[in-house]
Design an enzyme around this catalytic site. Structure first.
Site, PDB file in Angstrom:
ATOM      1  N   TRP A  77      44.959  22.829   6.843  1.00 29.50           N
ATOM      2  CA  TRP A  77      45.428  24.105   7.383  1.00 29.50           C
ATOM      3  C   TRP A  77      44.319  24.967   7.976  1.00 29.50           C
ATOM      4  CZ3 TRP A  77      50.473  26.099   7.338  1.00 29.50           C
ATOM      5  CH2 TRP A  77      51.433  25.344   6.645  1.00 29.50           C
ATOM      6  N   CYS A 154      57.986  24.326   8.571  1.00 30.33           N
ATOM      7  CA  CYS A 154      58.636  23.213   9.273  1.00 30.33           C
ATOM      8  C   CYS A 154      59.600  22.495   8.336  1.00 30.33           C
ATOM      9  CB  CYS A 154      57.590  22.237   9.804  1.00 30.33           C
ATOM     10  SG  CYS A 154      56.567  22.928  11.118  1.00 30.33           S
TER      11      CYS A 154
END
Length: 294
Positions: A77, A154
């Site tokens: 990330w 997501c």
């Protein structure tokens, strides 16, 4: 894993040519589903080498309620965090009730529900909390700095389902089970709804094995057996700069699936580490380097 390769082929042949947030461009197919029988093997792509340990580490990080990249071993990330490493109230915060807008520990709640009401149809965990969603016209790190999610989730929702195993199924599970000598009485399945999936990098290679692992982990913790992982996808896409890599992967013959074994029993599901998860008989084709659209 032939089903994921078939989906890759369908996207190449029938996918709509669409723009996207990153400006890269995609071939996109809306509404897809892949089912993996976890009793037949662990669903890892074999047509290229997958870094499954990073996928496991991220899932375990979510289960601990973590949202800062400084506590995540895998560098997944980093491109989206703010200067302090914060990603805002992403998955871990929503799952474990660490956002003011979502104070319920959904993981603890669903684990208890599976124990006490295994046939309930309410075993749901959601990461889609509208009050915490990022502003779409702002950069991820700007959203994180303002206390919103760096990216909208997501993989938005999972639902768990148990079923009683037949006597024949129970007998087949007796040898070599890590369940204290008695065969599990129930099978556990998990269905993931993923609103958006970068199929070569995320959906097939990363999200499938990590949620399959989660199914195994919850089943193990509850004395059940992992039954099936169902992957339902909204926008299944291949970025245009990934097409050649996908074609290379499609030219390769799939190999037998590996197996997952949980080597230790922990008191709580958030106490497990990647060292407790052992993948055996994984013999993939060489890695293919895919670009990631940020």
């Amino acid at each position: 894993m032939r089903a994921y390769l078939d989906l890759f082929q369908q996207i190449l042949e029938r996918g709509a040519d669409k723009g996207d947030r990153t400006g890269t461009g995609t071939l996109s197919l809306f509404g897809a589903q892949v089912r993996s029988d976890l009793k037949e093997g662990f669903p890892l792509l074999t047509t290229r080498k997958v870094n499954y340990r990073a996928a496991f580490e991220e899932m375990l990080w979510f289960l601990r309620g973590e949202t800062n990249i400084n506590t995540l071993p895998a560098k997944i990330w980093d491109s989206w965090a703010d200067a302090t490493g914060s990603l805002g109230p992403i998955y871990g915060a929503q799952w474990r009730g660490q956002s003011p807008n979502q104070p319920i520990d959904q993981i603890a709640q669903v684990m208890e529900g599976l124990r006490t009401h295994p046939d309930s149809r309410r075993h749901v965990v959601s990461a889609w909390i509208p009050a915490d969603l990022p502003e779409e016209d702002r950069l991820p790190h700007e959203n994180a700095r303002e206390g919103r999610m760096a990216l909208a989730p997501c993989h938005t929702l999972m639902q768990l389902y148990t079923r009683p195993l037949s006597q024949e199924e129970r007998l087949s599970l007796m040898p070599g089970r890590d369940s204290g000598g008695s065969a599990p009485e129930r099978g556990l399945s998990l269905q993931l709804y993923q609103r958006s999936a970068d199929m070569p990098v995320g959906g097939a290679a990363f999200n499938c094995p990590q949620y399959a692992m989660l199914t195994h982990l919850i089943a193990f913790q509850l004395g059940m057996v992992a039954d099936e992982f169902i992957h339902t996808i909204g926008d299944a896409h291949i970025y245009k700069n990934q097409i050649e890599g996908v074609k290379e992967q499609l030219a390769r013959e799939p190999r037998p699936l590996p197996h997952l074994r949980i080597t230790a029993r922990r008191e709580r599901i958030e106490d497990y580490t990647a060292e407790d998860l052992e993948v055996s008989d994984y013999n993939p084709h060489p890695a293919i380097k895919f670009p990631i659209a940020v």
